[in-house]
Motif scaffolding. Structure first.
Motif, short mmCIF file in Angstrom:
data_model
loop_
_atom_site.label_atom_id
_atom_site.label_comp_id
_atom_site.label_asym_id
_atom_site.label_seq_id
_atom_site.Cartn_x
_atom_site.Cartn_y
_atom_site.Cartn_z
N LYS A 38 29.33 -11.92 -33.89
CA LYS A 38 30.13 -10.78 -33.42
C LYS A 38 30.06 -9.60 -34.37
N GLY A 88 26.73 -8.06 -33.86
CA GLY A 88 26.66 -7.42 -32.56
C GLY A 88 27.68 -6.32 -32.35
N ARG A 114 21.19 -10.72 -32.82
CA ARG A 114 22.42 -10.02 -33.20
C ARG A 114 22.57 -9.93 -34.73
N GLU A 164 25.34 -13.38 -22.88
CA GLU A 164 24.67 -13.31 -24.18
C GLU A 164 23.34 -14.06 -24.15
N GLN A 177 19.64 -12.59 -24.86
CA GLN A 177 18.78 -13.12 -25.93
C GLN A 177 17.45 -13.61 -25.37
N ASP A 193 23.64 -5.07 -30.31
CA ASP A 193 24.81 -5.29 -29.44
C ASP A 193 24.35 -5.43 -27.99
N ASN A 194 25.05 -6.29 -27.26
CA ASN A 194 24.63 -6.65 -25.91
C ASN A 194 24.63 -5.46 -24.95
N TYR A 204 30.83 -7.95 -18.77
CA TYR A 204 30.97 -8.21 -20.22
C TYR A 204 32.19 -7.48 -20.78
#
Length: 972
Positions: free
Chosen positions: A711, A714, A810, A881, A885, A903-904, A929
């Motif tokens: 986290k 990300g 990330r 996620e 990835q 970051d996503n 998200y």
């Protein structure tokens, strides 16, 4: 006759008013009559020399100065001839000069006379420079204070030696020689003496014991009492030569009824057990002015907790308010309007303004522990406790008032701050202050005093006037709370629309009748009794008053022994309202406040609570906070970091629950806070290691980085997130540090990593900074704590599992060496952009997802319990996620922008930009998200697990599952 003519000619060429010229002519004649022929010639020459105007103004504005020149004609001559009349004197020059002047004194009487002549010489010099504005107000008060310091130390040394010959040397129980410590209070302590100040002193000595080597042995206390008496006499007793300084000992423990001297231990014990608020106020300016410097520094450090409370000391409000009222009553009762120190808008009021802030906030803000008033006023502006305009007005007024005070006292060397009524003295005061006449001076004086009085009137004013209806409500609540029957309380709570009045009444009774409240001191119990009606009235604004009360009670229980926090809330109704608002909205916030009541300070200013700075501002604020702490005090640095993190996370939570901060900004700020903290932690750890072992290279680089995964990497940190960290260095394995205790690079960086983890995870009074997870480093828990860059690269090339490359998506550097950070970023992009066997990759990613879901979801799945797990359930956060990835690892070799961000959200945007998924699909995943993370934040603040009803967010979940099936299952 010739000399009289010269005076007349000089006066005609000057701007000296005739009312002053009359006295000056007579004084001049008396001066010449006391001079021998050589001295007469010198004065006659001076009267026509280049500084004729300075002399006439000094004599006209200060008949006292002229009188000293008459009694001691050589004083002015020597001052002029050696140039000190026009030069500032360094602080370190006073004592050697005085020692030389007193060197040949053999008896106490000779010493006292030489001390007085030295005082008169410098009084003449100081007044001359002050009247002619050759010295600033700050230089004038500093000179007078240096003069006092030197005189006190000289008197202590002279009489100590004489007393030792009589009674022997005072020693502690372990044989350590003892010396008198003299604490200067008030203006002396602050180095702000005026021309005719008393000096307020306290005498003490480090340790008990008795004298050794004399004709008879006495206790140390008896020795130092006799020494103190002799010192006072040397300074204060009037002789044919006058006095040095008037000495006031009434500020010592027990005042005039107490012993003249007590030990440092007894002094500390007195303040600890019996010290009153006015004594705290007096000790703000205290300074050891004579004696053993090391022992004095230790004593003042031991007294500091009495003066400056560790927390925000709003309990001082009541005492300060009473002091303020006493000041105002005294002005009216004694008719002090013509007193520029004690009267309305006078010097005392400016000092009171500054010292109020010092007492209340000085414990937490060490900048406010300074003694000088102007320093404090400027700091109050920097800290935004007083606006710029107010500080400007107070500083200007203080300088004007102090210069006026000096001019009044210079007139006859008299201890007074009273504006003169005689025409001659008024003319002298106006001239000294640079005004053409009394009327012009009086107008300017009134302007400054009105400004001071206005700021003084606003200081620690009672909370804003309440309406009669509000006062009636508070009185009603007090009466109900005093009622022994719970039924009356429950009825009042029902009338106030508490959603569960019976439960609220039970909570209140349990609190107020509990053992902790019953054990409270009477004064503390009174504060609680005053607070509870205000709290209940404030709770009427809550959405769920009973729930808010339930959440606030642990905070009340936490501060029952520190009821200054209750005073803080009573003195600041806005802070109380914000407390109710935030506790009503979030049990997480209420728990944070109960665990750390010091955070209540953050509720005082709505502007800072609900308006967060960007990362540069966060970094600057932390830097300013840490500048207040000694670089070598790691414990204090750790506490400062913890408070900083707690305070800023509270601000983020407050902004989120009140709707002033959107989801993406919440995670951004929580991430920024962690990054800024990690930068500081690395600095502290690095400093500690280099001080101990030296540097590894001379190039100034650290060759070390902190890499964030998960986290933090990300930029999606939550309130309870731990930090997934990896440490990497690029130093030659053969390098050795250059300190006195050298170590090789591997050992150095391992210890650096250990120190970083310790600073982050050590549990202090304010808890830990962050939980740290290091399992993502190469080889996990079995791997080295700090990897070399080469080893990290080889691991990624040859040994890393697919899930570790997923984690690398990330990963980013958040602190450390910029050069190595750039290397890491290049390596990350290179690893993520390698061509891969897509079917094998897809199978491994899907397999890992299934294992994770099976391991982390409850038996039978969250759906079996009619719940949707935001992270692990199908269609949840982790599905998104894993898709992201997989997409990066599968396609980045053909689409390099996919490996750019960590970051996503931005990766999903890149997938759309590269044409790999449609705009609609990308937006659906982004929306889902954000929705999931928003719910996760909300549940975290409600201290609930990250699960919703199985029917929650159906559109978002359906979109994620549809895209998962399309991307991850169609090819599998």
């Amino acid at each position: 006759m010739v000399e009289a003519t010269k005076v007349e000619l000089a006066l005609k060429a000057s701007d000296i008013p005739e009312v002053l010229a009359v006295e000056l002519r007579l004084g001049w004649q008396r001066l010449l009559e006391r001079c021998d022929s050589r001295q007469q010639q010198w004065y006659a020459k001076a009267l026509t020399g280049p500084w004729q105007g300075e002399m006439l103004k000094a004599f006209a504005c200060s008949p006292g100065l002229l009188e000293y020149c008459t009694r001691f004609p050589n004083i002015l001559m020597t001052l002029a001839d050696d140039g000190t009349l026009w030069q500032p004197l360094p602080a370190e020059s006073w004592r050697p000069t005085l020692d030389a002047a007193c060197a040949e004194a053999l008896t106490p009487e000779e010493f006292a006379d030489r001390l007085r002549v030295f005082r008169h010489r410098h009084w003449v010099r100081i007044v001359w420079r002050d009247v002619n504005r050759l010295a600033s107000m700050e230089e004038t008060v500093a000179d007078l204070s240096h003069l006092a310091d030197a005189a006190i130390q000289a008197a202590v040394d002279f009489h100590h030696q004489r007393l030792v010959t009589e009674w022997g040397e005072p020693r502690s129980g372990d044989g350590e020689p003892q010396h008198l410590l003299v604490i200067g209070m008030g203006k002396l302590g602050a180095c702000e003496l005026n021309l005719s100040s008393d000096i307020d002193l306290i005498f003490t000595f480090p340790k008990g014991g008795e004298t050794v080597g004399g004709r008879r042995s006495v206790s140390n206390q008896e020795f130092f009492i006799r020494l103190g008496q002799r010192v006072i006499k040397a300074l204060d007793a009037p002789t044919a030569a006058g006095f040095v300084f008037r000495v006031d000992m009434r500020l010592r423990p027990y005042g005039q009824s107490g012993p003249l001297v007590i030990s440092a231990e007894a002094l500390e014990e007195y303040y600890q057990d019996q010290g009153r608020d006015w004594e705290r106020y007096a000790l703000i300016k205290a300074r050891v002015v004579a004696g053993d410097a090391a022992a004095g520094a230790e004593l003042m450090a031991n007294l500091r907790p009495f003066v400056y409370r560790r927390y925000l000391d709003f309990s001082a409000f009541e005492s300060l308010r009473e002091m303020k009222s006493m000041i105002q009553r005294e002005v009216q009762r004694r008719g002090l309007q013509d007193n520029i120190k004690l009267g309305s808008g006078g010097i005392r009021e400016v000092e009171f303004i500054a010292q109020c802030f010092q007492l209340i906030r000085g414990g937490q803000e060490t900048e406010l522990q300074a003694r000088g008033l102007l320093t404090i006023l400027r700091q109050l502006q920097v800290s935004e406790y007083l606006p710029h305009q107010a500080v400007t007005e107070l500083v200007e007024a203080y300088r004007f008032l102090r210069n006026t005070e000096h001019a009044i006292q210079a007139w006859r060397d008299q201890q007074t701050q009273q504006l003169p009524s005689a025409a001659e003295a008024r003319a002298g005061l106006a001239l000294a202050m640079g005004f053409a006449d009394w009327a012009a001076f009086e107008t300017e004086l009134q302007r400054h005093r009105e400004a001071v009085a206005e700021h003084f009137s606003r200081l620690i004013a009672p909370p804003e006037d309440q309406s009669q209806a509000h006062r009636d409500e508070l009185q009603h609540w007090r009466a109900v709370l005093d009622e022994p029957e719970q039924e009356a309380l429950q009825q009042a709570l029902e009338a106030a629309e508490f959603e569960d009045a019976q439960e609220a009444a039970r909570l209140l009774n349990a609190l107020l009748n509990g053992s902790a409240v019953q054990r409270m001191q009477p004064s503390s119990k009174d504060r609680l009794d005053d607070f509870m009606p205000q709290l209940l009235e404030a709770l009427r604004e809550a959405q769920q008053p009973t729930v808010a009360l339930l959440r606030i009670i642990p905070l009340i229980e936490a501060v029952l022994r520190r009821t200054a926090y209750l005073v803080l809330l009573m003195e600041n109704p806005g802070a109380l309202a914000r407390l109710v608002q935030l506790c009503d909205a979030s049990p997480w916030i209420s728990r944070q406040l109960a665990a750390n009541p010091v955070l209540l300070d953050e509720l005082l200013d709505a502007r800072s609570l609900f308006h967060l700075p960007e990362k540069a501002g966060l970094r600057s604020e932390l830097r300013q906070r840490l500048l207040r702490i000694d670089e070598g005090d790691l414990e204090a640095q750790m506490e400062a970091l913890r408070y900083y993190r707690l305070a800023h996370v509270l601000r983020v939570a407050a902004s989120e629950v009140t709707g002033s901060l959107p989801l993406m900004k919440v995670s951004d700020y929580l991430t920024y806070i962690a990054e800024v903290v990690l930068e500081a932690v690395l600095d502290f750890a690095w400093q500690g290691l280099t001080e101990k072992h030296g540097h590894l290279t001379a190039d100034g680089r650290r060759h070390f980085v902190i890499v964030a995964y998960g986290k933090l990497g990300g930029i999606e940190l939550g309130y309870g997130s731990d930090l997934d960290l990896v440490f990497v260095h690029d130093m030659d394995a053969n390098a050795v540090s250059d300190g006195e205790r050298p170590v090789d690079s591997s050992t150095f960086f391992t210890r650096l990593g250990q120190r970083i983890i310790h600073i982050l995870t050590a549990h202090t009074r304010l808890g830990d900074l962050y939980e740290v997870d290091m399992r993502l480093r190469p080889s996990g828990n079995s791997g080295l704590l700090v990897s070399s860059f080469k080893a990290f690269q080889e691991y990624q090339d040859k040994q890393a599992w697919t899930w570790e490359h997923q984690a690398l998506v990330r990963a980013r550097v958040v602190a450390g060496d910029e050069h190595l950070a750039a290397q890491f970023s290049r390596l990350r992009r290179e690893v993520l952009s390698r061509p891969r066997d897509v079917p094998v990759l897809l199978a491994e990613v899907v397999s890992m997802r299934e294992k994770m879901r099976g391991h982390l979801l409850p038996a039978g799945g969250a759906e079996k319990n009619a719940q949707f797990d935001l992270k692990q359930s199908p269609g949840g956060i982790v599905d998104i996620e894993f898709m992201v990835q997989y997409a990066v690892l599968a396609w980045a070799h053909q689409h390099p922008p996919l490996a750019e961000y960590t970051d996503n959200i931005r990766i999903l945007e890149s997938l759309n930009t590269e044409g790999l998924i449609s705009s609609a699909d990308a937006q659906a995943l982004i929306d889902a998200y954000k929705a999931f993370r928003s719910q996760a934040h909300r549940l975290s603040l409600q201290e609930q697990k990250g699960r919703l009803a199985s029917t929650a967010l159906p559109e978002q979940r359906a979109a994620v599952m549809r895209l998962w099936q399309s991307l991850m299952e169609s090819e599998n």
